[in-house]
Design an enzyme around this catalytic site. Sequence first.
Site, PDB file in Angstrom:
ATOM      1  CG  HIS A 119      -4.441  -2.801  -0.470  1.00  0.00           C
ATOM      2  ND1 HIS A 119      -5.085  -4.102  -0.379  1.00  0.00           N
ATOM      3  CD2 HIS A 119      -3.171  -3.103   0.016  1.00  0.00           C
ATOM      4  CE1 HIS A 119      -4.421  -4.715   0.115  1.00  0.00           C
ATOM      5  NE2 HIS A 119      -3.056  -4.383   0.103  1.00  0.00           N
ATOM      6  CG  ASP A 160     -13.824   2.071  -2.502  1.00  0.00           C
ATOM      7  OD1 ASP A 160     -12.579   1.851  -1.841  1.00  0.00           O
ATOM      8  OD2 ASP A 160     -14.881   1.736  -1.734  1.00  0.00           O
ATOM      9  CE  LYS A 176     -14.270   3.873   1.556  1.00  0.00           C
ATOM     10  NZ  LYS A 176     -14.012   2.449   1.089  1.00  0.00           N
ATOM     11  CG  ASP A 233      -2.509   0.378   0.587  1.00  0.00           C
ATOM     12  OD1 ASP A 233      -2.539   0.860  -0.718  1.00  0.00           O
ATOM     13  OD2 ASP A 233      -3.412   0.480   1.540  1.00  0.00           O
ATOM     14  NE  ARG A 288     -11.265   3.172   5.576  1.00  0.00           N
ATOM     15  CZ  ARG A 288     -10.782   4.400   5.024  1.00  0.00           C
ATOM     16  NH1 ARG A 288     -10.684   5.390   5.599  1.00  0.00           N
ATOM     17  NH2 ARG A 288     -10.619   4.413   3.572  1.00  0.00           N
ATOM     18  CE  LYS A 334     -14.582  -8.255  -4.985  1.00  0.00           C
ATOM     19  NZ  LYS A 334     -13.274  -8.625  -5.276  1.00  0.00           N
ATOM     20  CG  ASP A 358      22.179  -4.286 -31.302  1.00  0.00           C
ATOM     21  OD1 ASP A 358      21.460  -4.628 -32.307  1.00  0.00           O
ATOM     22  OD2 ASP A 358      22.280  -3.006 -31.228  1.00  0.00           O
TER      23      ASP A 358
END
Length: 731
Positions: free
Chosen positions: A169, A376, A282, A145, A277, A383, A684
């Site tokens: 994250h 986000d 958010k 993170d 949070r 989930k 090369d």
Amino acid sequence: MAAKQKTKTIIVSNRLPVRIVKEENKLSFMPSEGGLATGLGSIYKQGDNIWLGWPGAVLSGKSEEDQTKKELKDQNMAPVFLTEEDIELYYEGFSNETLWPNFHYFNQFSEFKQEYWRSYQEVNQKFADQVIKNANPNDTIWIHDYQLLLLPALVREKLPEISIGFFLHIPFPSYESFRILPWRRELLVGMLGADFLGFHTYDDTRHFLSSVSRLAGVGNEHGHINYNNRQIMADALPMGIDYDKYAETAAAPETLEREVRYRTSIGSQKLILCIDRLDYSKGIPQRLKAFEKLLERNPEYREKVSMLMVVVPSRDQVGKYKELKEEIDLLVGRINGQYSRLSWTPIHYFYRSYPLHALSAFYRMAHVCLVSPMRDGMNLVCKEFIASKLDKKGVLILSEMAGASKELSDALLVNPNNREQMVEAIREALEMQEDEQVQRMIVMQNTLKRYNIYNWVDLFMNRLSVVKEEQRALTTKLLDKKSEESIQTAYKKAKKSLIFLDYDGTLKGFFGDPQAAKPDEELYEIIGGLTKNKTSTVVIISGRDKQTLASWFNLSKVDLIGEHGVWLRGHGEEWHTITNLTDVWKDDIRDVLEGYVARTPGSFVEEKDYSLVWHYRKVETGLGELRTRELTSHLKYLASNQNLQVLEGDMVVEIKSTEINKGRAARNWMKRHENADFIMAIGDDWTDEDTFKAMPKEAYTVKVGSSNSAAKFSVNSFENVRELLKGMVDL
Ligand code: GDG
């Protein structure tokens, strides 16, 4: 015999999965089992593995520190101690007031303070010192993170060979946002200390690669970046949840008992659940306003629908978060004040955190889960909601700005800035038929079961070890006298040999004017020596056009492959091509290249039958590289749906059909000479890598220059190539 050193994995994150509580000078240690801690439990709790990070409390004095070290050691953790000032400047300051807003596209909130930056550097160094103290060169380090973006390079500096993985994250912002940061380059260089960099989504990966290209001047091929002679890989790896844990918790007696209790007090209305949070990313106020609009516009939902909103306190020392808290309080007050009845509250608002079983009961009770962040990285709440729906009934409304939206396309996807769409989605969710709810839920549950947190951890570790193996395969050995002699002896012994030689940079040095690089006497002599032997086939395999190659080698008995494999000609034969190629794309691309020539003195366009090349060898140092970055991203954009590839060579950018490469041409030539018992390829630049990769295992492959290569050996310059070839034919 010395015992073989055991290798271990070191996880590093800003916070350890533990919380220290100080009460009356006594320390107690509580586990804080977030999703990441659960997933990584399968790693850090094993053997000598260890998790390094801040334990979550500022400790006073050596005795507290010693106690913490001892306590954590038993749990395979080691603390990095931070001072109050570190927390204020590095964590709340640079991490949360500079990087967090910038990475979430809230640049108006970003603070650029030199003291924050200084502290961020110092604390990253503190983490590095701990890692270095604990690590052996064969260990694997996994850094997490945005608080630790500088750490990969700081560790790499001291342990150059070690395996380092990094996972971000939060979103990686577009170059247009990232470039605003005064310390953008240092941050990128810090990240490039890692071998593998993982992001939640393809877009994050793409944004990172674009910043690397534009700010650090390093291009990439399919996520592979060649930086400081090390192959690095960046890829999307969306993080999952511990699906079974959430499904099992949803079936636990304690959860059911809570559900009954909550339902009894709340009544039978349909519930719209929101859990976040406290954070401006958010989209909490925007969501409240959408709910207010729904109630205003649809009186039939009043007393029938409530919002259950949990806001978990977070970063409330930071000014912007205090303001946000006040805004939410006001909005909730306004809506509840306007619409409440004695028997009904529109918004049940809780500013606190809950134990897992309470959360699980909320997930079970919710008809709708409304997850509407402005940005986000992933979002795990949506989930967890899906995994908790054992009866498969319920609707997820999900912001398309959350990384999770890329996986959960069966949710009702919304743009959180579009209030009308949000209101409509809530209405649609409340009205959705049960069979449709179940259908959508099944698809999402299957996805999440499969891509769970354990799978994510395995994939990450696996990708990291693949990158490390690729790096090892690309390590070439400098051709020493002994190996040189053994190649020369093998050639002399061979009954039939096949030798692929690139031209520019391999047989001849570079010149400002490409036409000036024509063969000299010594080179003709070497080629003559090699082709004198009837059992030897020499192939000049070059990016040059066929006319130039033909004019230079007309009198030599060599085979020619021009334009990276477009044109082929055996000695004494006519030119032919191996593919049905088209050049209709050339007019458009030529115009673009001419535009760059007009802005870049000294550059010019070379036209070949099936490719166009922009040369910048004679351009002012720095300007050419700058334009190359701009031109390659421009061309890649244009080339994406035209079957074209953009290749960066030595001071050139070339664009041609994806069907052309030297490897394909070399394979074709090897078929003609199946019984060759000595095969050699020398080149090369990275167009020669295709040739090297096409070679059989027993072939001798030699790279000119020091960068990573699929070749077995390397030499420093074209003069060394000439020495090697001279020795083969005793010149
Ligand atoms: C960052 C990125 C990315 C919430 N309230 C309670 C509680 N929670 C748990 C949830 C969930 C976690 O906190 C929140 O995770 P998110 O993913 O939603 O958001 P961030 O904290 O911002 O996380 C994010 C994530 O990292 C992982 O890579 O998805 O995009 O911003 O697990 O359940 N847990 C408990 N009580 C609560 O009241 N026990």
